[in-house]
Enzyme design. Structure first.
Site, PDB file in Angstrom:
ATOM      1  N   ASP A  42      46.721 -16.373  30.596  1.00 44.92           N
ATOM      2  CA  ASP A  42      46.397 -15.001  30.994  1.00 44.92           C
ATOM      3  C   ASP A  42      46.098 -14.906  32.484  1.00 44.92           C
ATOM      4  OD1 ASP A  42      43.943 -16.226  31.027  1.00 44.92           O
ATOM      5  OD2 ASP A  42      43.008 -14.933  29.520  1.00 44.92           O
ATOM      6  N   SER A  43      46.141 -16.036  33.195  1.00 42.90           N
ATOM      7  CA  SER A  43      46.071 -15.998  34.661  1.00 42.90           C
ATOM      8  C   SER A  43      47.222 -15.198  35.245  1.00 42.90           C
ATOM      9  CB  SER A  43      46.097 -17.420  35.227  1.00 42.90           C
ATOM     10  OG  SER A  43      47.270 -18.105  34.802  1.00 42.90           O
ATOM     11  N   ASP A  81      47.604 -18.050  25.824  1.00 42.99           N
ATOM     12  CA  ASP A  81      46.219 -17.601  25.701  1.00 42.99           C
ATOM     13  C   ASP A  81      46.121 -16.412  24.762  1.00 42.99           C
ATOM     14  OD1 ASP A  81      44.318 -19.077  27.285  1.00 42.99           O
ATOM     15  OD2 ASP A  81      45.407 -18.409  29.062  1.00 42.99           O
ATOM     16  N   LYS A 111      45.769 -20.799  22.847  1.00 41.49           N
ATOM     17  CA  LYS A 111      44.584 -21.294  23.533  1.00 41.49           C
ATOM     18  C   LYS A 111      43.512 -20.223  23.462  1.00 41.49           C
ATOM     19  CE  LYS A 111      44.327 -21.876  28.123  1.00 41.49           C
ATOM     20  NZ  LYS A 111      43.148 -21.073  28.529  1.00 41.49           N
ATOM     21  N   GLU A 113      39.479 -19.201  24.658  1.00 34.25           N
ATOM     22  CA  GLU A 113      38.302 -19.479  25.467  1.00 34.25           C
ATOM     23  C   GLU A 113      37.039 -19.258  24.642  1.00 34.25           C
ATOM     24  OE1 GLU A 113      38.200 -17.322  29.107  1.00 34.25           O
ATOM     25  OE2 GLU A 113      40.246 -17.884  29.699  1.00 34.25           O
ATOM     26  N   GLU A 180      37.350 -26.571  32.355  1.00 31.48           N
ATOM     27  CA  GLU A 180      37.583 -25.895  33.633  1.00 31.48           C
ATOM     28  C   GLU A 180      36.311 -25.839  34.461  1.00 31.48           C
ATOM     29  OE1 GLU A 180      39.359 -21.824  35.683  1.00 31.48           O
ATOM     30  OE2 GLU A 180      39.529 -22.099  33.521  1.00 31.48           O
TER      31      GLU A 180
END
Length: 294
Positions: A42-43, A81, A111, A113, A180
């Site tokens: 999602d970056s 993500d 993925k 978070e 991270e």
């Protein structure tokens, strides 16, 4: 592990996968492989879409990028993500949206978070056959509640949380975990404690793997961060941004000076006889039109 956000960036990853050499039985893995895992992260909200944070990216937008990457990257494991807000309300929401990433986005895994609070979702997804990569430490989707993009694990309490989250997610069934922006010694310790691979970004070299944002490491998005160099953990392996800017500037100059396109090099020929016949045809047509008006 490297991110991709569209078909060309997926092709770059694919092109970097080296074919087996004749002596592949004795060559090292690094000589036989390119990128093992391609992350549609999602970056891309910031580096490809121009948003100020990852929280603006919707699932439908991400799915478009997933499909584009999947068409270009065929040999790496494809992971995407789960975007901000798509798994917060309930496990059912998270499962439904993870299925969309696999079914509509053509991804192999997702993925997510978060720490212990997402354990129920990870357990459910792995039970139904959707592989999950965990992500602890600095979690960009929650940067507002973390006080910004700050290093995590620098205090005893924070370090214990990183370790506890990673261990809980491993137990829940995650096949790997991204660490991270944590101190390198903490990342090394967590890696030693886990049986699943760790993938670092701003976590030192002792993790099992590394991940970077492709546009950052190629120098396309280097205006981010202090001094225009991007985040501290970014190393520029290319200067594509500078090359693109220089190329566009040269294009503008040559077009305005009329040195591009160059006759005979960038143009298509026409036989002289055909051109003369064309001019006569036009002249005859014009004369005919004039007589009609008269």
């Amino acid at each position: 592990m490297l991110t991709a956000h569209d078909y060309p960036s997926g092709r770059f990853i694919e092109a970097a996968s080296l074919p087996p050499s004749p002596s592949s039985s004795t060559s090292s893995p690094s000589q036989r492989r390119g990128i093992d895992i391609c992350l549609v992260g999602d970056s891309l909200a910031m580096v490809a879409c121009g948003y100020t944070s990852t929280t603006s990216l919707t699932l439908d937008e991400l799915l478009y990028h997933c499909r584009s990457v999947a068409r270009g990257c065929l040999t790496s494991l494809l992971v995407a993500d789960l975007p901000f807000g798509t798994y917060y309300a309930s496990v059912a929401d998270g499962v439904k949206n993870a299925i969309r990433l696999v079914q509509e986005g053509n991804m192999d895994a997702v993925k997510i978070e978060g720490g212990t609070e997402i354990v129920p979702l990870v357990e459910h997804l792995t039970r139904v056959g959707i592989p999950v990569m965990a992500h602890v430490g600095l979690t960009p989707q929650r940067q507002a509640s973390l006080g910004g993009y700050r290093v995590q694990g620098k205090t005893v309490a924070s370090a214990l949380k990183v370790l506890g989250d990673a261990q809980a997610l491993e137990k829940a069934g995650a096949f790997a975990v991204v660490l991270e922006a944590v101190p390198s010694e903490l990342a090394a310790f967590v890696t030693q404690q886990l049986k699943i691979p760790t993938i670092g970004i701003g976590a030192g070299s002792s993790t099992d793997g590394q991940v970077l944002v492709q546009l950052d490491m190629l120098g396309v998005n280097a205006s981010l961060g202090s001094s225009g160099t991007g985040p501290r953990f970014v190393k520029r392996f290319g200067v594509m941004g500078e090359m693109a800017t220089r190329g566009i500037s040269e294009y503008v100059e040559e077009v305005r000076e009329r040195t591009f396109p160059e006759e005979g090099t960038h143009t298509y020929p026409m036989k002289e006889a055909e051109w003369e016949a064309f001019l006569k045809a036009v002249e005859g047509r014009d004369n005919g039109e004039g007589e009609t008006r008269g």
